[in-house]
Design a protein around this motif. Sequence first.
Motif, PDB file in Angstrom:
ATOM      1  N   LYS A   1       2.361  12.726 -11.031  1.00 55.52           N
ATOM      2  CA  LYS A   1       3.095  11.463 -10.953  1.00 55.52           C
ATOM      3  C   LYS A   1       4.569  11.834 -10.828  1.00 55.52           C
ATOM      4  O   LYS A   1       5.049  12.699 -11.574  1.00 55.52           O
ATOM      5  CB  LYS A   1       2.911  10.664 -12.244  1.00 55.52           C
TER       6      LYS A   1
ATOM      7  N   ILE B   1       0.829  -1.216   0.000  1.00 56.75           N
ATOM      8  CA  ILE B   1       0.000   0.000   0.000  1.00 56.75           C
ATOM      9  C   ILE B   1       0.863   1.266   0.000  1.00 56.75           C
ATOM     10  O   ILE B   1       0.728   2.093  -0.890  1.00 56.75           O
ATOM     11  CB  ILE B   1      -1.020  -0.013   1.167  1.00 56.75           C
ATOM     12  N   PRO B   2       1.803   1.408   0.968  1.00 53.90           N
ATOM     13  CA  PRO B   2       2.621   2.626   0.911  1.00 53.90           C
ATOM     14  C   PRO B   2       3.421   2.738  -0.376  1.00 53.90           C
ATOM     15  O   PRO B   2       3.589   3.831  -0.917  1.00 53.90           O
ATOM     16  CB  PRO B   2       3.537   2.517   2.131  1.00 53.90           C
TER      17      PRO B   2
ATOM     18  N   ILE C   1       1.640  14.476  -4.522  1.00 50.53           N
ATOM     19  CA  ILE C   1       0.323  13.815  -4.519  1.00 50.53           C
ATOM     20  C   ILE C   1      -0.778  14.871  -4.429  1.00 50.53           C
ATOM     21  O   ILE C   1      -1.757  14.827  -5.167  1.00 50.53           O
ATOM     22  CB  ILE C   1       0.205  12.812  -3.345  1.00 50.53           C
TER      23      ILE C   1
ATOM     24  N   ARG D   1      -1.475  16.362  -7.526  1.00 50.33           N
ATOM     25  CA  ARG D   1      -1.874  15.334  -8.501  1.00 50.33           C
ATOM     26  C   ARG D   1      -0.822  15.082  -9.581  1.00 50.33           C
ATOM     27  O   ARG D   1      -1.148  14.888 -10.752  1.00 50.33           O
ATOM     28  CB  ARG D   1      -3.211  15.690  -9.150  1.00 50.33           C
TER      29      ARG D   1
ATOM     30  N   HIS E   1       2.516   1.634  -3.321  1.00 49.26           N
ATOM     31  CA  HIS E   1       1.597   2.010  -4.390  1.00 49.26           C
ATOM     32  C   HIS E   1       1.308   3.508  -4.356  1.00 49.26           C
ATOM     33  O   HIS E   1       1.293   4.180  -5.377  1.00 49.26           O
ATOM     34  CB  HIS E   1       0.307   1.193  -4.232  1.00 49.26           C
ATOM     35  N   VAL E   2       1.101   4.019  -3.145  1.00 47.82           N
ATOM     36  CA  VAL E   2       0.725   5.437  -3.019  1.00 47.82           C
ATOM     37  C   VAL E   2       1.962   6.336  -3.030  1.00 47.82           C
ATOM     38  O   VAL E   2       1.998   7.353  -3.710  1.00 47.82           O
ATOM     39  CB  VAL E   2      -0.075   5.656  -1.701  1.00 47.82           C
ATOM     40  N   MET E   3       2.972   5.938  -2.269  1.00 46.27           N
ATOM     41  CA  MET E   3       4.126   6.821  -2.020  1.00 46.27           C
ATOM     42  C   MET E   3       5.326   6.531  -2.915  1.00 46.27           C
ATOM     43  O   MET E   3       6.295   7.273  -2.919  1.00 46.27           O
ATOM     44  CB  MET E   3       4.563   6.689  -0.558  1.00 46.27           C
TER      45      MET E   3
END
Length: 249
Positions: free
Chosen positions: A154, A25-26, A149, A152, A28-30
């Motif tokens: 990448k 999870i981290p 993030i 928005r 994927h997000v971070m």
Amino acid sequence: MKGQEFIAGTMFRLIRKMYRIWKSIPMHVMGTITHVSTSDMVAALTFDDGPDPVFTPLLLVILEKYNVHATFFMIGKAAEQHPDLVQKIAQGGHAIGNHSWDHPSFPSITGRERRKQIRASAKAVAPYGQKLFRPPYGHQTVASRIDAILLRYKVIAWDMNACDWEKHDAQWMANRLINRLKPGSIILLHDTLWDIMEKDAKDRVPVLEALDIFLEKVSRQFRFVTIPELLRRGRVQKQNWYVKDHNDW
Ligand SMILES: [Zn+2]
């Protein structure tokens, strides 16, 4: 006994699976994008720190010669000085990303300053810029990653470079690229160096020659595409990429 072993095995597999999900999870997000996983013979060339009135037009000629589309991570302050060049790059089918307004190391400034840097650079390349950000020097903290993030963006790093901020001859840099190229790679290069004053390193002629040798050798097997296209062509690979030193590049 068998039943107990079965339950223990199932529990172990379940815990391992949950641990993997929790860990991903981290990331994927971070995580920061370094390359894509693909069997297609595609890769992406990226050029930081420009546009430069001398070297960027020469670079565009080489890219056109090999029918290559690249991604330019621009410095807002330079883009503002050369709007014609920004337009020419965009019209050539290249992608334009954000490399801050004037290239500070993001961990050394406040969150407010970081967001101001990204917004000012986006304004300078409008309407051509895409929501792609490359941190100056590759320096990043968790806080600066969160800023990207919030806006928005990448965050795009790389998995290959030619050490083109140092003084090397063209053949050395070309060999380094040829030997490391693999499907899905993101390649870091510079069409100028924003804050390196050393004249020899600033000269981009050896880099342009290296690129010409490299593309002559590999452009029949590999197709070079922009970052947005590369991201569509494979499974995005990320790393937790925080404060990196120059020497780690
Ligand atoms: Zn840079």
